[in-house]
Design a protein around this motif. Structure first.
Motif, short mmCIF file in Angstrom:
data_model
loop_
_atom_site.label_atom_id
_atom_site.label_comp_id
_atom_site.label_asym_id
_atom_site.label_seq_id
_atom_site.Cartn_x
_atom_site.Cartn_y
_atom_site.Cartn_z
N ARG A 1 0.83 -1.21 0.00
CA ARG A 1 0.00 0.00 0.00
C ARG A 1 0.86 1.26 0.00
N ALA A 2 1.97 1.21 0.72
CA ALA A 2 2.88 2.37 0.71
C ALA A 2 3.41 2.59 -0.71
N SER A 3 3.68 1.49 -1.40
CA SER A 3 4.20 1.60 -2.77
C SER A 3 3.16 2.19 -3.70
N LEU A 4 1.91 1.78 -3.53
CA LEU A 4 0.84 2.33 -4.37
C LEU A 4 0.77 3.85 -4.21
N ALA A 5 0.80 4.30 -2.94
CA ALA A 5 0.70 5.74 -2.68
C ALA A 5 1.95 6.46 -3.16
N GLY A 6 3.12 5.89 -2.86
CA GLY A 6 4.38 6.54 -3.23
C GLY A 6 4.54 6.66 -4.73
N GLN B 1 4.47 9.81 -9.86
CA GLN B 1 3.90 9.96 -11.21
C GLN B 1 3.28 11.34 -11.39
N GLU B 2 2.71 11.86 -10.30
CA GLU B 2 2.04 13.16 -10.40
C GLU B 2 3.03 14.29 -10.66
N VAL B 3 4.29 14.10 -10.31
CA VAL B 3 5.27 15.17 -10.59
C VAL B 3 6.02 14.91 -11.89
#
Lengths: 314, 383
Positions: free
Chosen positions: B252-257, B262-264
């Protein structure tokens, strides 16, 4: 029949060879390294390489396969990387829980499935039939881990009647043995019971349509005698095949139930071995299960021929 | 006179009976008692009690006659000739008494089985319980919940070998600037009782703890991240991030990270494998997620070691680590470690998301349990 049985046993050899090769090479294709797992995520590359050397993992794959096969033919399945004991010993230690669970699950599935199927067939088209078959359909769709956890919630947590975990062998007392196996056996056998019920119903319906059944009824025999003495015995033949195959399927498929109920069986052993990349154990257990599967199929064929005198093997 | 004596006897007998029959009140005095069997549900068994770790915390010096039945249990009987140190218990040290007659460690890899086993009374103590179960378990009268504080901190380690994208410092700094640690930890852990935002490379509870480099922790600054990406000359190379579902919080940490990166503008591909595969293949990836446990000395922290995968081998860092290893005075070592930590953040050597706590549960009659990060059962008794 003896010649047929011997022929089948001889035919086991190529099956065994193919299974051993497929299992060995497939497992080694999966990424992952038992040496790394043993050393741990914090260990250095040097430590991992040293461990690989100690475990003999640096030799070419084909060399390792030939060596392993040679030993397997002498019933030596090698030594477990993690348990530090012979694979054969590891399997034998865990055989009793898995076989006990499978036997009780099979017994449960037959004791429930057969009467349900017969009742459903006898009451074909009526509400009882529809209710029983709908229930069978639903039960067969339930995942066994969900059934297992639900049984634990009800019988262990809510009413504290049965233990939720662990295994007691027969030598520790029949009562204790049964107390630990009731819930897992029910969880494992329930879906097979549904399958047997549907199979028994189909088989009974086919038999109940025959002329000799009509004759038996016309003779004035009681319905229970017609069903049990005349119809059921003939309807049992395909059911026995399903029960036999069920046993083999349950033997191989008890992994989930063993994990949920913490049973120290072969299923849990193989699951943990896969996670650890304990190659000798994975190879040994799969080979053992394949051999058992073929053996059970042979046994079913022989029982089939014994029950039905019309069947003769050349 | 006789009546008075009878009345007094009756009163004394009643008082004695109440003392025996009201265990709750006696429990409040928490007087240890010898005897009983303590059954502990763990995630795994030897050679690795947790299949992902080596080593085991056993009561070896207090036990003898250890029986190990693989996949079933480790049963240890108390060694009666062991003499405890005088004084009081003190964490991992101090007085250690084996109150129970037997300790049975049971490997139970399925978390639900551990939880239900404690609820049903088949286990006295359960380790590594999913934090999601906390709310339900906290309300049950037959269960005591304990947050294991601290347990690990989540790190995303960069592969800094030459030729890899994250060999470039600016790219690592861009990733560090982009990360919103709170969102990552919320995604990873969920309940705020079980995580904590902290820049320390050792935990707050330890003497080594420092907030050096805090300004670069949890920056959540996508503008700065994009600027740093331009400065790094990022040309859209694919970043391969590796994780596993075997530790749900890592996944889950990887999904968020990865989403934040990707957003930047970073092109990130997430690979999800089992733990054994992750250990084997992480050196071929650009980022992988793992946890750093409690270490008694900073020289032991893997992510600070050049030989550990990630290969944080920057020259100045190496020199400082060498000095740390060869200094004896604690104050000087602490000051040195603070520089190391500040430099760690300056270099963006890895991404520190935050501290994770785990959940343990036990039956109410289990007393004296110390609830340290590594589990041990000395000084534990059953009421």
């Amino acid at each position: 029949m003896v010649r047929h049985a011997l022929g089948r046993l001889v035919a086991l050899a190529p099956v065994w060879l193919v299974v051993s090769a497929v299992v060995f090479f497939l497992i080694h294709l999966i990424p992952g390294d038992p040496a790394r797992v043993m050393v741990g995520s914090q260990g250095s590359e040097e430590e991992v390489q040293a461990m690989r050397g100690r475990l003999g993992l640096n030799e070419p794959l084909v060399v390792r396969y030939v060596r392993w096969l040679g030993r397997a033919l002498r019933a030596d399945l090698g030594e477990s990387i993690f348990l530090g004991r012979p694979v054969t010993t590891a399997i034998l230690e865990r055989l009793e829980p898995t076989v006990s669970l499978t036997l009780w699950a099979t017994l449960f599935s037959v004791l429930i499935g057969l009467p349900v199927g017969v009742t459903s067939a006898v009451r074909f088209g009526r509400p009882t039939d529809r209710l029983l078959m709908s229930a069978a359909f639903v039960v067969q769709s339930l995942p066994s881990f969900w059934t297992g956890l639900t049984l634990i919630l009800v019988f262990s947590v809510a009413v504290n009647l049965l233990p939720s975990t662990g295994y007691a062998s027969l030598s520790e007392g029949v009562g204790r043995h049964l107390r630990h196996l009731i819930l897992p056996a029910v969880a494992l056998g329930l879906s097979q019971a549904a399958l047997i019920a549907r199979m028994a119903r189909a088989s009974m319906l086919e038999v109940l349509g025959h002329d000799y059944i009509r004759t038996a009824e016309a003779k004035g025999l009681r319905p229970s005698v017609v069903v049990v003495k005349h119809a059921l015995r003939n309807a049992l033949i395909p059911v026995i095949t399903v029960v036999g195959i069920s046993f083999a399927v349950l033997l191989a498929g008890a992994i989930v139930i063993e994990v949920v109920f913490n049973l120290p069986g072969i299923g849990r052993l193989v699951m943990q071995s896969i996670l650890r990349r304990d190659y000798p154990v994975i190879q040994g257990v799969i080979l053992f299960i394949a051999t058992t599967y073929v053996g059970v199929n042979l046994l079913v064929d022989l029982v089939y021929a014994w029950i039905d005198p019309r069947i003769r093997y050349r | 006179m006789r009546s008075a004596i009878r009345l007094l006897s009756l009163l004394l007998t009643t008082a004695l009976a109440l003392t025996i029959l009201l265990p709750g009140e006696r429990g409040a005095q928490a007087t240890p008692r010898r005897g009983g069997t303590l059954r502990v549900a763990l995630t795994g068994e030897p050679p690795t009690l947790d299949v992902h770790q080596t080593g085991a915390m056993l009561v070896l010096n207090l036990a003898w006659h250890m029986e190990w039945v693989p996949d079933r249990h480790i049963r240890m009987a108390r060694f009666d000739r062991y003499a405890a140190l005088p004084g009081e218990p003190n964490g991992y040290g101090g007085r250690k008494v084996a109150w129970v007659d037997e300790v049975v460690l049971v490997p139970s890899s399925e978390p639900s089985s551990r939880v239900l086993g404690v609820e049903a009374g088949d286990f006295d103590l359960g380790d590594w319980i999913p934090a999601d179960a906390y709310e339900r378990l906290a309300k049950l009268p037959g269960i005591k919940t304990l947050a294991v504080k601290p347990k690990e901190w989540i790190v995303a380690a960069f592969n800094q070998t030459s030729g890899r994208p994250f060999a470039r410092r600016e790219l690592r700094q861009a990733a560090q600037a982009a990360i919103d640690s709170e969102k990552v930890m919320q995604a990873a852990i969920g309940r705020t009782e079980f995580f904590r935002l902290d820049p320390g490379l050792v935990f707050r509870e330890q003497v080594w703890h420092s907030t050096a480099g805090q300004a670069l922790y949890n920056q959540k600054n996508p503008v700065k991240a994009r600027d740093l990406l331009k400065k790094a000359g990022y040309a859209g190379e694919e970043i391969r991030w590796l994780t596993t579902k075997e530790y749900e919080w890592m996944y889950r940490a990887s999904l968020a990270g990865t989403q934040q990166l990707q957003e930047v503008g970073l092109k990130v591909k997430l690979g999800v494998v089992d733990w054994a595969t992750l250990l084997r293949t992480r050196k071929d990836y650009d980022v992988f997620v793992t946890g750093m446990v409690v270490y008694t000395d900073p020289t032991q922290i893997p992510v600070l070691n050049c030989s550990w995968v990630g290969w944080y081998c920057e020259e100045r860092h190496q020199a400082m680590m060498k000095e740390l290893a060869t200094t004896v005075d604690f104050k000087a070592r602490k000051a040195q470690f603070e520089k190391i930590q500040a430099h760690f953040y300056d270099q963006a050597a890895a991404l520190n998301f935050g501290d994770v706590f785990s959940l343990r549960i036990h039956r109410p009659n289990v007393q004296g349990f110390a609830n340290m990060p590594e589990l041990f059962v000395w000084n534990v008794w059953k009421q």
